[in-house]
Design a protein around this motif. Sequence first.
Motif, PDB file in Angstrom:
ATOM      1  N   CYS A 133      -6.472  -9.870  -0.128  1.00 15.97           N
ATOM      2  CA  CYS A 133      -6.236  -8.637   0.629  1.00 15.97           C
ATOM      3  C   CYS A 133      -6.733  -8.694   2.067  1.00 15.97           C
ATOM      4  O   CYS A 133      -6.053  -8.219   2.976  1.00 15.97           O
ATOM      5  N   THR A 134      -7.895  -9.270   2.273  1.00 12.06           N
ATOM      6  CA  THR A 134      -8.460  -9.238   3.632  1.00 12.06           C
ATOM      7  C   THR A 134      -9.506 -10.323   3.857  1.00 12.06           C
ATOM      8  O   THR A 134     -10.130 -10.797   2.899  1.00 12.06           O
ATOM      9  N   LEU A 143      -9.645  -8.448  -5.981  1.00  6.30           N
ATOM     10  CA  LEU A 143      -8.436  -8.877  -5.257  1.00  6.30           C
ATOM     11  C   LEU A 143      -8.717  -9.139  -3.777  1.00  6.30           C
ATOM     12  O   LEU A 143      -7.813  -9.397  -3.007  1.00  6.30           O
ATOM     13  N   ARG A 144      -9.963  -9.053  -3.420  1.00  5.69           N
ATOM     14  CA  ARG A 144     -10.324  -9.109  -2.000  1.00  5.69           C
ATOM     15  C   ARG A 144      -9.785 -10.354  -1.285  1.00  5.69           C
ATOM     16  O   ARG A 144      -9.284 -10.269  -0.176  1.00  5.69           O
ATOM     17  N   ILE A 150     -16.514  -0.804  -1.848  1.00  7.38           N
ATOM     18  CA  ILE A 150     -15.437  -0.979  -2.842  1.00  7.38           C
ATOM     19  C   ILE A 150     -14.660  -2.261  -2.558  1.00  7.38           C
ATOM     20  O   ILE A 150     -14.366  -3.045  -3.457  1.00  7.38           O
ATOM     21  N   CYS A 151     -14.341  -2.476  -1.272  1.00 11.37           N
ATOM     22  CA  CYS A 151     -13.605  -3.698  -0.903  1.00 11.37           C
ATOM     23  C   CYS A 151     -14.448  -4.948  -1.159  1.00 11.37           C
ATOM     24  O   CYS A 151     -13.932  -5.965  -1.630  1.00 11.37           O
ATOM     25  N   LYS A 195      -7.201   1.544  -5.591  1.00  8.73           N
ATOM     26  CA  LYS A 195      -8.213   2.344  -4.885  1.00  8.73           C
ATOM     27  C   LYS A 195      -7.556   3.186  -3.793  1.00  8.73           C
ATOM     28  O   LYS A 195      -6.487   2.834  -3.280  1.00  8.73           O
ATOM     29  N   LEU A 224      -7.310   4.753  -0.091  1.00 12.08           N
ATOM     30  CA  LEU A 224      -7.689   4.490   1.303  1.00 12.08           C
ATOM     31  C   LEU A 224      -7.516   5.786   2.087  1.00 12.08           C
ATOM     32  O   LEU A 224      -6.416   6.342   2.139  1.00 12.08           O
ATOM     33  N   ARG A 240     -10.392  -3.880   3.933  1.00 11.01           N
ATOM     34  CA  ARG A 240      -9.008  -3.842   4.429  1.00 11.01           C
ATOM     35  C   ARG A 240      -8.700  -2.514   5.124  1.00 11.01           C
ATOM     36  O   ARG A 240      -9.150  -1.454   4.680  1.00 11.01           O
ATOM     37  N   PHE A 292       0.870  -1.197   0.000  1.00  8.68           N
ATOM     38  CA  PHE A 292       0.000   0.000   0.000  1.00  8.68           C
ATOM     39  C   PHE A 292       0.897   1.234   0.000  1.00  8.68           C
ATOM     40  O   PHE A 292       1.740   1.409   0.879  1.00  8.68           O
ATOM     41  N   CYS A 340     -14.315  -5.849  -4.716  1.00 11.03           N
ATOM     42  CA  CYS A 340     -12.968  -5.914  -5.304  1.00 11.03           C
ATOM     43  C   CYS A 340     -12.586  -7.341  -5.694  1.00 11.03           C
ATOM     44  O   CYS A 340     -12.763  -8.280  -4.913  1.00 11.03           O
ATOM     45  N   CYS A 399      -4.111   1.249  -2.745  1.00 10.47           N
ATOM     46  CA  CYS A 399      -4.000  -0.207  -2.544  1.00 10.47           C
ATOM     47  C   CYS A 399      -3.586  -0.888  -3.847  1.00 10.47           C
ATOM     48  O   CYS A 399      -3.549  -0.269  -4.903  1.00 10.47           O
ATOM     49  N   PRO A 400      -3.286  -2.202  -3.804  1.00 12.13           N
ATOM     50  CA  PRO A 400      -2.876  -2.909  -5.029  1.00 12.13           C
ATOM     51  C   PRO A 400      -3.921  -2.866  -6.140  1.00 12.13           C
ATOM     52  O   PRO A 400      -3.585  -3.014  -7.310  1.00 12.13           O
ATOM     53  N   ALA A 401      -5.200  -2.636  -5.789  1.00  9.77           N
ATOM     54  CA  ALA A 401      -6.241  -2.534  -6.817  1.00  9.77           C
ATOM     55  C   ALA A 401      -6.368  -1.098  -7.341  1.00  9.77           C
ATOM     56  O   ALA A 401      -7.222  -0.807  -8.175  1.00  9.77           O
TER      57      ALA A 401
HETATM   58  S1  SF4 Z   1      -9.929  -5.319  -0.944  1.00  9.71           S
HETATM   59 FE1  SF4 Z   1     -10.083  -3.111  -0.765  1.00  9.71          FE
HETATM   60  S2  SF4 Z   1      -8.072  -2.454  -0.079  1.00  9.71           S
HETATM   61 FE2  SF4 Z   1      -7.872  -4.531  -0.825  1.00  9.71          FE
HETATM   62  S3  SF4 Z   1      -7.191  -4.355  -2.909  1.00  9.71           S
HETATM   63 FE3  SF4 Z   1      -9.413  -4.496  -2.946  1.00  9.71          FE
HETATM   64  S4  SF4 Z   1     -10.150  -2.394  -2.885  1.00  9.71           S
HETATM   65 FE4  SF4 Z   1      -8.018  -2.385  -2.302  1.00  9.71          FE
END
Ligand code: SF4
Length: 234
Positions: A103-104, A99-100, A93-94, A71, A73, A110, A56, A97, A67-69
């Motif tokens: 990510c978290t 890539l979620r 948004i998360c 977006k 924060l 996240r 990040f 996402c 973030c890696p996507a």
């Molecule tokens: S989950 Fe949220 S913080 Fe993580 S990459 Fe996706 S948009 Fe970004």
Amino acid sequence: MTGHLKADTVVADSKYGTIDNFLACHDEGVKAHIPDLKRAALKRTKSRTIFTDDRFEYDPQTDTYRCPAGKVLKRKSLHTERESIDYGAPKKICVACELRSQCTRNKSGRTVKRHLRQDELNTMRELSRSAESKKDIKIRQSLMERSFARSTRYDFDRARWRGLWRMRIQELLICSIQNIQVLIKHANKPKKTVAAKVNALEAALAGLLSPLNALIQPLGFELSYNKWTDFQRA
Ligand code: SF4
């Protein structure tokens, strides 16, 4: 950093590589040659295949992370006790996402933490990874770690008395015992185990014992040995 002594470098193992210690060293103008505890935590996060905080990117102009996507924060909450700020993207948004999963695991999305003195912390952490620091850490492992471990047999990890001057005596005694053991070890090596050298060493030990005891007897502490390989606290 007490009394008349001023340290310019602190060398310790990773257990001491905490935020508080790095910042305390920063404030004292002391170099902290300590492996960073946070890096161990980062490795643990990596093993769970979750994006680490270093993925990040912080932008000081806008006080936001990307973030890696891609977006943004923004600041979410301030933790005064922890002296840190949480940054996060909006939940929707998360949740959406792609890539979620990397990510978290948090349903709300996240969060990234930033210490209020993050820049100073980064500086100290970077210095702790310098070649000079790595060299000190390596020397400490070979020179001090074993010595500390051995010295705990003689209560190096416990203060027997109150007061610095008494502790100084305790520590000098422990150091003396360790030095004597090193002497014994050298005398014990096959090529040096000639009777004359052993006798000389025994005489040296006997000579050392008397002044040491004179120093510590008023404190109810006495050293003795029955044979030259068996040094004991009486
Ligand atoms: S989950 Fe949220 S913080 Fe993580 S990459 Fe996706 S948009 Fe970004």
